[in-house]
Write an enzyme that holds these catalytic residues in place. Structure first.
Site, PDB file in Angstrom:
ATOM      1  N   ALA A  33       2.646  -3.351   7.651  1.00  0.00           N
ATOM      2  CA  ALA A  33       3.196  -3.419   9.012  1.00  0.00           C
ATOM      3  C   ALA A  33       3.599  -4.853   9.357  1.00  0.00           C
ATOM      4  O   ALA A  33       4.697  -5.093   9.880  1.00  0.00           O
ATOM      5  CB  ALA A  33       2.169  -2.901  10.015  1.00  0.00           C
ATOM      6  N   SER A  70      -5.304 -12.997   6.678  1.00  0.00           N
ATOM      7  CA  SER A  70      -6.475 -13.545   5.999  1.00  0.00           C
ATOM      8  C   SER A  70      -6.633 -12.876   4.640  1.00  0.00           C
ATOM      9  O   SER A  70      -6.883 -11.667   4.561  1.00  0.00           O
ATOM     10  CB  SER A  70      -7.714 -13.291   6.869  1.00  0.00           C
ATOM     11  N   VAL A 103      -3.283   0.978   0.596  1.00  0.00           N
ATOM     12  CA  VAL A 103      -2.709   2.292   0.277  1.00  0.00           C
ATOM     13  C   VAL A 103      -1.448   2.446   1.142  1.00  0.00           C
ATOM     14  O   VAL A 103      -1.155   1.595   1.966  1.00  0.00           O
ATOM     15  CB  VAL A 103      -3.686   3.458   0.572  1.00  0.00           C
ATOM     16  N   ALA A 119       3.791   6.439  -0.313  1.00  0.00           N
ATOM     17  CA  ALA A 119       4.834   7.477  -0.285  1.00  0.00           C
ATOM     18  C   ALA A 119       5.570   7.365   1.042  1.00  0.00           C
ATOM     19  O   ALA A 119       4.959   7.154   2.086  1.00  0.00           O
ATOM     20  CB  ALA A 119       4.204   8.857  -0.431  1.00  0.00           C
ATOM     21  N   LYS A 133      11.831   9.709  -4.578  1.00  0.00           N
ATOM     22  CA  LYS A 133      11.099  10.851  -4.020  1.00  0.00           C
ATOM     23  C   LYS A 133      12.080  11.791  -3.337  1.00  0.00           C
ATOM     24  O   LYS A 133      12.785  11.385  -2.409  1.00  0.00           O
ATOM     25  CB  LYS A 133      10.066  10.327  -3.010  1.00  0.00           C
TER      26      LYS A 133
HETATM   27  C1  LIG Z   1      -5.886   6.928   2.890  1.00  0.00           C
HETATM   28  C2  LIG Z   1      -4.575   6.438   3.389  1.00  0.00           C
HETATM   29  C3  LIG Z   1      -3.409   6.803   2.716  1.00  0.00           C
HETATM   30  C4  LIG Z   1      -2.164   6.388   3.210  1.00  0.00           C
HETATM   31  N1  LIG Z   1      -1.022   6.803   2.597  1.00  0.00           N
HETATM   32  C5  LIG Z   1       0.178   6.530   3.170  1.00  0.00           C
HETATM   33  C6  LIG Z   1       1.385   7.006   2.607  1.00  0.00           C
HETATM   34  O1  LIG Z   1       1.409   7.633   1.550  1.00  0.00           O
HETATM   35  N2  LIG Z   1       2.535   6.724   3.258  1.00  0.00           N
HETATM   36  C7  LIG Z   1       2.571   5.995   4.404  1.00  0.00           C
HETATM   37  O2  LIG Z   1       3.640   5.817   4.991  1.00  0.00           O
HETATM   38  N3  LIG Z   1       1.448   5.482   4.915  1.00  0.00           N
HETATM   39  C8  LIG Z   1       0.260   5.736   4.340  1.00  0.00           C
HETATM   40  N4  LIG Z   1      -0.878   5.214   4.873  1.00  0.00           N
HETATM   41  C9  LIG Z   1      -0.777   4.294   5.992  1.00  0.00           C
HETATM   42  C10 LIG Z   1      -0.390   2.912   5.478  1.00  0.00           C
HETATM   43  O3  LIG Z   1      -1.304   2.474   4.510  1.00  0.00           O
HETATM   44  C11 LIG Z   1      -0.374   1.933   6.632  1.00  0.00           C
HETATM   45  O4  LIG Z   1       0.335   2.471   7.702  1.00  0.00           O
HETATM   46  C12 LIG Z   1       0.314   0.672   6.225  1.00  0.00           C
HETATM   47  O5  LIG Z   1      -0.223   0.169   5.046  1.00  0.00           O
HETATM   48  C13 LIG Z   1       0.207  -0.367   7.303  1.00  0.00           C
HETATM   49  O6  LIG Z   1      -1.077  -0.911   7.344  1.00  0.00           O
HETATM   50  P1  LIG Z   1      -1.279  -2.149   8.304  1.00  0.00           P
HETATM   51  O7  LIG Z   1      -0.369  -3.231   7.859  1.00  0.00           O
HETATM   52  O8  LIG Z   1      -1.177  -1.663   9.698  1.00  0.00           O
HETATM   53  O9  LIG Z   1      -2.794  -2.549   8.091  1.00  0.00           O
HETATM   54  P2  LIG Z   1      -3.580  -3.421   6.875  1.00  0.00           P
HETATM   55  O10 LIG Z   1      -2.901  -3.130   5.598  1.00  0.00           O
HETATM   56  O11 LIG Z   1      -4.972  -3.029   7.060  1.00  0.00           O
HETATM   57  O12 LIG Z   1      -3.288  -4.890   7.277  1.00  0.00           O
HETATM   58  C14 LIG Z   1      -4.048  -5.555   8.263  1.00  0.00           C
HETATM   59  C15 LIG Z   1      -3.792  -7.034   8.187  1.00  0.00           C
HETATM   60  O13 LIG Z   1      -4.472  -7.674   9.265  1.00  0.00           O
HETATM   61  C16 LIG Z   1      -5.150  -8.805   8.772  1.00  0.00           C
HETATM   62  N5  LIG Z   1      -6.303  -9.068   9.622  1.00  0.00           N
HETATM   63  C17 LIG Z   1      -7.179  -8.188  10.158  1.00  0.00           C
HETATM   64  N6  LIG Z   1      -8.116  -8.831  10.862  1.00  0.00           N
HETATM   65  C18 LIG Z   1      -7.821 -10.153  10.786  1.00  0.00           C
HETATM   66  C19 LIG Z   1      -8.425 -11.335  11.284  1.00  0.00           C
HETATM   67  N7  LIG Z   1      -9.538 -11.314  12.004  1.00  0.00           N
HETATM   68  N8  LIG Z   1      -7.859 -12.520  10.977  1.00  0.00           N
HETATM   69  C20 LIG Z   1      -6.716 -12.595  10.235  1.00  0.00           C
HETATM   70  N9  LIG Z   1      -6.105 -11.508   9.726  1.00  0.00           N
HETATM   71  C21 LIG Z   1      -6.659 -10.307  10.000  1.00  0.00           C
HETATM   72  C22 LIG Z   1      -5.540  -8.424   7.341  1.00  0.00           C
HETATM   73  O14 LIG Z   1      -5.800  -9.553   6.561  1.00  0.00           O
HETATM   74  C23 LIG Z   1      -4.284  -7.689   6.902  1.00  0.00           C
HETATM   75  O15 LIG Z   1      -3.330  -8.637   6.452  1.00  0.00           O
HETATM   76  C24 LIG Z   1      -2.115   5.580   4.368  1.00  0.00           C
HETATM   77  C25 LIG Z   1      -3.285   5.155   4.985  1.00  0.00           C
HETATM   78  C26 LIG Z   1      -4.511   5.586   4.515  1.00  0.00           C
HETATM   79  C27 LIG Z   1      -5.766   5.137   5.214  1.00  0.00           C
END
Ligand SMILES: Cc1cc2nc3c(=O)[nH]c(=O)nc-3n(C[C@H](O)[C@H](O)[C@H](O)COP(=O)(O)OP(=O)(O)OC[C@H]3O[C@@H](n4cnc5c(N)ncnc54)[C@H](O)[C@@H]3O)c2cc1C
Length: 500
Positions: free
Chosen positions: A17, A40, A48, A51, A79
């Site tokens: 994201a 961090s 994960v 897809a 896909k």
């Molecule tokens: C089991 C599972 C399967 C999935 N499969 C799919 C799929 O097939 N297709 C799909 O579209 N989506 C899927 N998703 C969703 C997808 O993984 C997420 O939507 C996507 O990776 C975005 O994650 P994110 O960036 O929001 O969070 P994260 O990847 O968790 O990133 C969070 C970030 O915040 C930072 N952070 C957090 N706290 C702090 C702090 N205190 N100080 C500094 N930095 C901090 C971390 O270091 C990290 O960089 C899946 C999710 C799960 C749980």
């Protein structure tokens, strides 16, 4: 002086994201905007999310990303849809294929003609993407520029490599990355807005607008601003997942597989360097040990790493934009990856943020419109996921309970419309097309009693020809395509690397 009150943007989090937001904002905001991203390495990302759905092609295109370069960098594959196995009992299967099925005639969608004719063959005989997926074939075109192929495609990729790819892209476009753990959040005493984040080492990063991409923790929107979480687990009770990689499977299938099991389902995602596998389950019905055993038994090879457990609650923050904070990704909420929608929700959140980008002041009307449209998008996706569970035909107690649970009113309305005359309700800028809903409805065994009355206008002989033409076209498009592996080898093979 620019027209914007938000020239200093701070993105908190560097998962998929965070880096998607960074790359897109760097591409579209005027050059006097400063974009910084705090992440961090010690905390890491969810790792994960492999897809996707076809809309991601628009995102990559918007950023000027070359499709083949992106696939090489992320060990990606193509896909054409998702194969759902076992959702109507072991041995059952259907595909949610991308692209069209047959073609509409006048005002009437194709499936009404198929229904009127007594459903000859299978619905998917009329889908080129489904035919190609079943045959393990792929091509971006079928060598006939004069005829639309009717296919659409998305990608499978390595989530860590995609974030790294976007990071390179965003940094090249001017995004500043700040490494460090956020230990505190400072708020403006008057407005309550976020003023700055504090990092270990006594560092302070101030900004005008904060994009919360901090993952499940929802550091800014949830923890700091106290935005309530709307829990949807009464509709979607799976609350755990375990992910594990196994060796690459040959041939590489051009689709994701989602196989139902007694208390949830299991995914299989083919990548060039490995296969992504995972099990999603309800902890009230399956222990972690049982889930691990089931996951490993359902994999086609030995694990390449320790199985990784993940916990979640399905639902979303009541508002994704509060004050000067907009949450994207897991910080905004989560729905299980059954239809691969989470990364898309990041993409559409970014597009909407750009659409409502603040002017000289943060306008309540902009924020309200952003939140209303975001909620509508989430609810429509939620309903499609619930449909998979509600209209199941599996015997286990978990599945019986899902059948018995009343669907939300919005889904009940869609079901009633479809059951009566095969009509599909689609509103506003809902993500899934009529054809997407159609495949899940028919695939899950929801039977319409009637069809659109206007489909009766065509004489029976013409109707048979019309359906036969759609079948022939779908089969011909698929037959002209090379094997998926061969297409990858010719266009976007990744350098050989150790499986991650
Ligand atoms: C089991 C599972 C399967 C999935 N499969 C799919 C799929 O097939 N297709 C799909 O579209 N989506 C899927 N998703 C969703 C997808 O993984 C997420 O939507 C996507 O990776 C975005 O994650 P994110 O960036 O929001 O969070 P994260 O990847 O968790 O990133 C969070 C970030 O915040 C930072 N952070 C957090 N706290 C702090 C702090 N205190 N100080 C500094 N930095 C901090 C971390 O270091 C990290 O960089 C899946 C999710 C799960 C749980």
């Amino acid at each position: 002086m620019t027209g914007s009150s938000t020239r200093s943007v701070v993105i908190v989090g560097g998962g998929t994201a965070g880096w998607m937001a960074a790359a897109a904002l760097a591409r579209f905001l005027p050059p006097d905007h400063r974009i910084r991203l705090v992440e961090s390495d010690a905390i890491g990302t969810i790792g994960v999310g492999e897809a996707t759905i076809p809309a991601l092609r628009i995102f990559n295109h918007m950023l000027g990303i070359d499709e083949d370069a992106f696939l090489r960098a992320t060990q990606g594959t193509f896909k054409l849809g998702i194969e759902f196995a076992g959702w109507s009992g072991d041995g059952s299967r259907y595909t949610h294929a991308f692209g069209t099925i047959g073609r509409a005639l006048g005002l009437v969608p194709f499936h009404h003609y198929w229904l009127r004719a007594g459903r000859p063959g299978s619905l998917w005989d009329h889908s080129a993407a489904a035919q190609a997926a079943a045959a393990g074939r792929f091509a971006r075109d079928h060598g006939r520029p004069d005829l639309p192929s009717g296919i659409a495609w998305a990608f499978h990729f390595d989530a860590a490599l995609y974030a790294a790819f976007l990071r390179r892209h965003a940094e090249a476009a001017g995004v500043e990355r700040i490494e460090g753990r956020i230990t505190g959040v400072e708020r403006d005493g008057e407005t309550g807005h976020i003023a700055a984040v504090h990092l270990e080492g006594d560092r302070r990063v101030a900004g005008d607008l904060f994009v919360d991409c901090s993952g499940f923790r929802s550091l800014l929107l949830g923890e700091t601003l106290g935005t309530a979480f709307e829990d949807w687990s009464h509709h979607l009770p799976c609350d755990r997942a375990i992910a594990v990689p196994t060796a690459r499977l040959d041939p590489l299938s051009p689709y994701t597989r989602a196989t139902a099991h007694p208390a949830g389902w299991q995914w299989r995602i083919p990548l060039q360097h490995r296969t992504g596998n995972g099990i999603v389950y309800a902890s009230a019905h399956l222990s972690d040990d049982e889930a691990t055993a089931r996951l490993l038994a359902g994999c086609n090879g030995a694990p390449l790493a320790e199985p990784r457990p993940l916990r979640f609650t399905t639902g979303r923050r009541r508002a994704a934009w509060v004050g000067n904070c907009v949450a994207l990704g897991l910080a905004a909420g989560f729905m299980e990856p059954l239809e691969s929608t989470s990364i898309h929700l990041v993409q559409s959140g970014i597009a909407r943020l750009l659409e409502y980008w603040p002017g000289k002041t943060l306008a309540d009307a902009d924020i309200a419109a952003f939140n209303r449209r975001t909620e509508a998008e989430w609810l429509a996706i939620r309903d499609l996921l619930i449909l998979h569970y509600h209209a199941n035909a599996r015997p286990e107690p978990f599945w019986q309970a899902r059948r018995d649970a009343p669907p939300p009113d919005s889904l009940a309305e869609r079901l009633a419309l479809f059951r009566a005359n095969g009509r599909i309700l689609r509103e506003g800028d809902e993500l899934f097309t009529e054809v997407g809903w159609l495949q899940v409805l028919i695939g899950q065994g929801v039977q319409p009693l009637g069809h659109h009355a206007l489909a009766d206008a065509i004489p029976p002989a013409d109707l048979a020809d019309f359906l036969a033409l759609a079948r022939t076209h779908a089969a011909a498009v698929a037959a002209r395509m090379p094997a998926h592996d061969a297409f990858i080898a010719a266009h976007c093979a990744a350098p050989v690397s150790k499986a991650a």
